[in-house]
Design a protein around this motif. Structure first.
Motif, PDB file in Angstrom:
ATOM      1  N   THR A  14      28.437  37.387  46.783  1.00  0.00           N
ATOM      2  CA  THR A  14      29.007  37.604  45.459  1.00  0.00           C
ATOM      3  C   THR A  14      29.743  36.348  44.995  1.00  0.00           C
ATOM      4  OG1 THR A  14      31.058  38.485  46.400  1.00  0.00           O
ATOM      5  CG2 THR A  14      29.316  40.074  45.904  1.00  0.00           C
ATOM      6  N   ASN A  15      29.914  36.235  43.684  1.00  0.00           N
ATOM      7  CA  ASN A  15      30.750  35.161  43.148  1.00  0.00           C
ATOM      8  C   ASN A  15      31.884  35.729  42.290  1.00  0.00           C
ATOM      9  OD1 ASN A  15      29.287  35.954  40.933  1.00  0.00           O
ATOM     10  ND2 ASN A  15      28.588  33.917  40.364  1.00  0.00           N
ATOM     11  N   THR A  16      32.194  36.996  42.515  1.00  0.00           N
ATOM     12  CA  THR A  16      33.328  37.623  41.849  1.00  0.00           C
ATOM     13  C   THR A  16      34.593  37.418  42.685  1.00  0.00           C
ATOM     14  OG1 THR A  16      32.883  39.714  42.987  1.00  0.00           O
ATOM     15  CG2 THR A  16      31.895  39.419  40.810  1.00  0.00           C
ATOM     16  N   ASP A  17      35.753  37.597  42.047  1.00  0.00           N
ATOM     17  CA  ASP A  17      37.016  37.657  42.780  1.00  0.00           C
ATOM     18  C   ASP A  17      37.045  38.998  43.503  1.00  0.00           C
ATOM     19  OD1 ASP A  17      39.596  37.827  43.710  1.00  0.00           O
ATOM     20  OD2 ASP A  17      40.555  37.442  41.781  1.00  0.00           O
ATOM     21  N   THR A  18      37.025  38.971  44.834  1.00  0.00           N
ATOM     22  CA  THR A  18      36.929  40.216  45.608  1.00  0.00           C
ATOM     23  C   THR A  18      38.080  41.170  45.295  1.00  0.00           C
ATOM     24  OG1 THR A  18      35.846  38.955  47.360  1.00  0.00           O
ATOM     25  CG2 THR A  18      36.622  41.144  47.935  1.00  0.00           C
ATOM     26  N   ASN A  20      39.185  41.781  42.499  1.00  0.00           N
ATOM     27  CA  ASN A  20      38.808  42.461  41.261  1.00  0.00           C
ATOM     28  C   ASN A  20      37.709  43.459  41.623  1.00  0.00           C
ATOM     29  OD1 ASN A  20      38.601  43.166  38.605  1.00  0.00           O
ATOM     30  ND2 ASN A  20      38.237  41.093  37.849  1.00  0.00           N
ATOM     31  N   PRO A  23      34.168  44.657  39.193  1.00  0.00           N
ATOM     32  CA  PRO A  23      33.063  43.686  39.085  1.00  0.00           C
ATOM     33  C   PRO A  23      32.411  43.381  40.430  1.00  0.00           C
ATOM     34  CG  PRO A  23      34.967  42.940  37.830  1.00  0.00           C
ATOM     35  CD  PRO A  23      35.428  44.109  38.648  1.00  0.00           C
ATOM     36  N   THR A  24      33.217  43.388  41.498  1.00  0.00           N
ATOM     37  CA  THR A  24      32.656  43.109  42.824  1.00  0.00           C
ATOM     38  C   THR A  24      31.711  44.218  43.249  1.00  0.00           C
ATOM     39  OG1 THR A  24      34.622  41.841  43.458  1.00  0.00           O
ATOM     40  CG2 THR A  24      33.202  42.620  45.240  1.00  0.00           C
ATOM     41  N   GLN A  27      28.477  43.916  41.244  1.00  0.00           N
ATOM     42  CA  GLN A  27      27.588  42.836  41.672  1.00  0.00           C
ATOM     43  C   GLN A  27      26.942  43.145  43.023  1.00  0.00           C
ATOM     44  OE1 GLN A  27      28.661  38.481  42.695  1.00  0.00           O
ATOM     45  NE2 GLN A  27      28.083  38.443  40.533  1.00  0.00           N
TER      46      GLN A  27
END
Length: 387
Positions: A14-18, A20, A23-24, A27
């Motif tokens: 993933t490239n999300t803020d974990t 958060n 969104p994580t 994804q």
């Protein structure tokens, strides 16, 4: 299961803020739906560590069982100790020996993380990057090389450094109590030749499961081509147990592209099958119409949209091949080699399209609805053959 006789595993990150969470989760679901069999998330602070069990529990409740891997740098020993639910929820830990700590703290902090992996029965990927390798090992190799009568090139020292860092850390993990079958090694390099050389040497020196991938493959065609060039060589030599294609996403594009590329590499090498393949000719002066291109695209899209359900209802369908050819030169021959194929009329040819199933012509399509009729035949073939 990674390594041994298990199939080569496709993974992503993933490239999300974990921290958060929503969104994580979204994804991870997208990556899982696209075929990722392991998904790695960054665990870089307390908020991320606290979010991990929430994310895993939510995914499980929604029917997703894709293993989640925690990526740790610098403070992993603290986070895994302070947040035991994070340590338990993760399916695997990824540790970079170059970023565990400095001096005497390095061994202590590495020991802490490995002991927790042993305690919770978790595998560990010892992931070395040549951009962040163990500086003590690199300094020692450089000193030895400077005193050598036949000094090596700097790139050779870098290669030796990542290999030595990985193998010495793996041995240390075993000495602490982690089984060899719980260790996966990666030595990520940025250039194709370096990656191939390093993994050939890793395979020669050890029997650990190996994770393949360029560390910064790049964006678009460059990243796809470089990754394919490197991994195809190694996979054909029997090297590699799990892969990731580290593509830089183009602005606004889906993260799932890296999963599809990994699958296509494995399928092209006949290592695994993930979805039916459409064989289509590139076109030439005989095929100035884009009719066959449109049909090939429609069929590929139809199969991409259907594959998740097809895998459940039609086991084995992922090995099917469909040929969509543009003229009489190679059309009939390629169509006969496919499970089902169509040879469309080229310039100046009769406006008819013979269809072949398992090498035998079954019907000739005519008129304005050839595309729709052929797609119906494909669906019928899937039902009759794999149902």
């Amino acid at each position: 299961m990674v390594g041994g006789n298990a199939p080569i595993v496709v993974q992503s990150m993933t490239n999300t803020d974990t921290a958060n969470i929503e969104p994580t989760i979204e994804q991870i679901k997208q990556l899982s739906d696209s075929g990722s069999e392991l998904v790695r998330v960054t665990v870089n602070n307390e908020q991320a560590a606290a979010a991990v069990p929430v994310i895993v529990n939510r995914l499980t409740a929604e029917g997703y069982d894709t293993p989640i891997v925690g990526d740790f740098h610098f403070n992993g020993h603290k986070l895994l100790t302070k947040y035991p639910e994070c340590a338990i929820s993760l399916a695997k830990y990824r540790i970079n020996p170059g970023n565990v700590g400095r001096g005497k703290n390095r061994d202590i902090q590495f020991h802490t993380m490995i002991k927790l992996a042993v305690e919770h029965d978790k595998p560990v990927r010892i992931g070395v990057n040549w951009g962040s390798m163990d500086q003590q090992i690199l300094a020692q190799l450089l000193d030895e090389n400077a005193q050598s009568d036949n000094p090596r090139e700097l790139i050779e020292i870098n290669r030796m450094g990542v290999i030595q860092s990985a193998l010495s850390s793996a041995q240390m993990a075993q000495d602490i109590g982690l089984g060899a079958d719980k260790i996966i090694i990666s030595c990520k390099m940025s250039h194709v030749n370096d990656l191939v050389a390093v993994y050939r040497e890793l395979a020669r020196q050890s029997n650990y499961a190996l994770h393949l991938g360029l560390t910064e493959a790049g964006m678009g065609d460059k990243g796809i081509i470089a990754s394919t060039a490197a991994l195809a060589i190694l996979l054909e030599e029997g090297i590699g147990d799990t892969i990731r294609i580290s593509l830089t996403p183009e602005p606004g594009s889906s993260r799932t592209r890296e999963v599809k590329v990994a699958q296509q590499i494995l399928q092209s090498l006949n290592k695994r099958s993930f979805s039916p393949m459409v064989v289509a000719c590139p076109g030439c002066g005989r095929t100035s119409s884009d009719y066959f291109q449109v049909l090939a695209q429609q069929i590929q899209q139809k199969m991409d949209d259907s594959i998740k359900q097809w895998r459940v209802s039609y086991p084995g369908v992922e090995k099917m091949s469909v040929a969509v050819m543009g003229c009489v030169v190679n059309g009939p021959g390629e169509s006969k080699h496919a499970n089902i194929g169509i040879s469309l009329p080229g310039n100046g040819e009769q406006p008819v399209a013979p269809v072949y199933e398992n090498g035998t012509k079954t019907v000739t399509l005519k008129g304005e609805h050839i595309a729709e009729e052929f797609m119906t035949l494909v669906e019928k073939y899937v039902d009759q053959t794999y149902g």
